[in-house]
Design a protein around this motif. Sequence first.
Motif, PDB file in Angstrom:
ATOM      1  N   GLN A  27       0.824  -1.209   0.000  1.00 20.52           N
ATOM      2  CA  GLN A  27       0.000   0.000   0.000  1.00 20.52           C
ATOM      3  C   GLN A  27       0.864   1.268   0.000  1.00 20.52           C
ATOM      4  N   ASN A  28       2.109   1.142  -0.437  1.00 21.34           N
ATOM      5  CA  ASN A  28       3.058   2.263  -0.492  1.00 21.34           C
ATOM      6  C   ASN A  28       3.305   2.886   0.882  1.00 21.34           C
ATOM      7  N   ALA A  29       3.360   2.034   1.888  1.00 22.59           N
ATOM      8  CA  ALA A  29       3.674   2.479   3.241  1.00 22.59           C
ATOM      9  C   ALA A  29       5.060   1.977   3.622  1.00 22.59           C
ATOM     10  N   THR A  30       5.639   2.617   4.614  1.00 24.67           N
ATOM     11  CA  THR A  30       6.956   2.245   5.099  1.00 24.67           C
ATOM     12  C   THR A  30       6.839   1.726   6.529  1.00 24.67           C
ATOM     13  N   ILE A  31       7.314   0.521   6.758  1.00 18.35           N
ATOM     14  CA  ILE A  31       7.309  -0.042   8.109  1.00 18.35           C
ATOM     15  C   ILE A  31       8.516   0.519   8.842  1.00 18.35           C
ATOM     16  N   THR A  32       8.257   1.183   9.965  1.00 19.88           N
ATOM     17  CA  THR A  32       9.348   1.796  10.721  1.00 19.88           C
ATOM     18  C   THR A  32       9.804   0.933  11.893  1.00 19.88           C
ATOM     19  N   LYS A  33       8.895   0.069  12.398  1.00 20.07           N
ATOM     20  CA  LYS A  33       9.255  -0.735  13.558  1.00 20.07           C
ATOM     21  C   LYS A  33       8.343  -1.946  13.644  1.00 20.07           C
ATOM     22  N   ALA A  66      -5.149   2.427   6.338  1.00 16.49           N
ATOM     23  CA  ALA A  66      -5.668   1.845   7.577  1.00 16.49           C
ATOM     24  C   ALA A  66      -6.886   0.972   7.303  1.00 16.49           C
ATOM     25  N   ASN A  67      -7.744   1.391   6.387  1.00 18.76           N
ATOM     26  CA  ASN A  67      -8.933   0.596   6.068  1.00 18.76           C
ATOM     27  C   ASN A  67      -8.563  -0.728   5.422  1.00 18.76           C
ATOM     28  N   VAL A  72      -7.945  -6.701   5.893  1.00 17.22           N
ATOM     29  CA  VAL A  72      -7.156  -7.929   5.768  1.00 17.22           C
ATOM     30  C   VAL A  72      -7.039  -8.651   7.110  1.00 17.22           C
ATOM     31  N   LEU A  73      -6.823  -7.906   8.178  1.00 15.63           N
ATOM     32  CA  LEU A  73      -6.695  -8.520   9.503  1.00 15.63           C
ATOM     33  C   LEU A  73      -8.012  -9.140   9.963  1.00 15.63           C
ATOM     34  N   LYS A  74      -9.141  -8.506   9.622  1.00 10.49           N
ATOM     35  CA  LYS A  74     -10.439  -9.033  10.048  1.00 10.49           C
ATOM     36  C   LYS A  74     -10.795 -10.344   9.363  1.00 10.49           C
ATOM     37  N   ILE A  75     -10.390 -10.514   8.106  1.00  2.02           N
ATOM     38  CA  ILE A  75     -10.803 -11.717   7.389  1.00  2.02           C
ATOM     39  C   ILE A  75      -9.837 -12.892   7.563  1.00  2.02           C
ATOM     40  N   ARG A  81      -7.534 -10.647  17.523  1.00  2.00           N
ATOM     41  CA  ARG A  81      -7.976  -9.255  17.626  1.00  2.00           C
ATOM     42  C   ARG A  81      -6.955  -8.368  16.927  1.00  2.00           C
ATOM     43  N   SER A  82      -7.418  -7.206  16.480  1.00  2.00           N
ATOM     44  CA  SER A  82      -6.495  -6.245  15.866  1.00  2.00           C
ATOM     45  C   SER A  82      -7.047  -4.838  16.035  1.00  2.00           C
ATOM     46  N   ILE A  83      -6.155  -3.880  15.968  1.00  2.00           N
ATOM     47  CA  ILE A  83      -6.543  -2.478  16.020  1.00  2.00           C
ATOM     48  C   ILE A  83      -5.485  -1.668  15.276  1.00  2.00           C
ATOM     49  N   VAL A  84      -5.944  -0.690  14.515  1.00  2.00           N
ATOM     50  CA  VAL A  84      -5.053   0.229  13.814  1.00  2.00           C
ATOM     51  C   VAL A  84      -5.359   1.619  14.351  1.00  2.00           C
TER      52      VAL A  84
END
Length: 89
Positions: A27-33, A66-67, A72-75, A81-84
Amino acid sequence: MYILKPDLGEEQTQADIDRFNEVITAQNATITKVDKWGRRKLAYEINKLTEGFYMLVTFEGAGDIANEITRVLKIHDDVVRSIVVRLDE
C-alpha cells in the motif's frame, strides 16, 4: 497491533507476520518498527483462548491504508484481535 492465535507453529506465525508486512508495503507504506511481544496472557477470554501472540507494527503511509489493513486482519482466521490507530506527531 494484532494478536495471533497462540497454537500456531513458529513457521505459520512467521508466515502470517510476513504476509501482513507485505500488505502494508504493498500500500506504499513504510514499516518503521516491528515488535514481537510474543505469547502473552489475554486480559479476558476470546473464543475460548486465554493467550495470544502479540505483534506491534509501526508504519507510515498516506491515504486509505488503515482501512485496507483492517480489512485484511479481520478476514484472516489466525488473527484473534487487531486495532489500527493513528499516532499524532
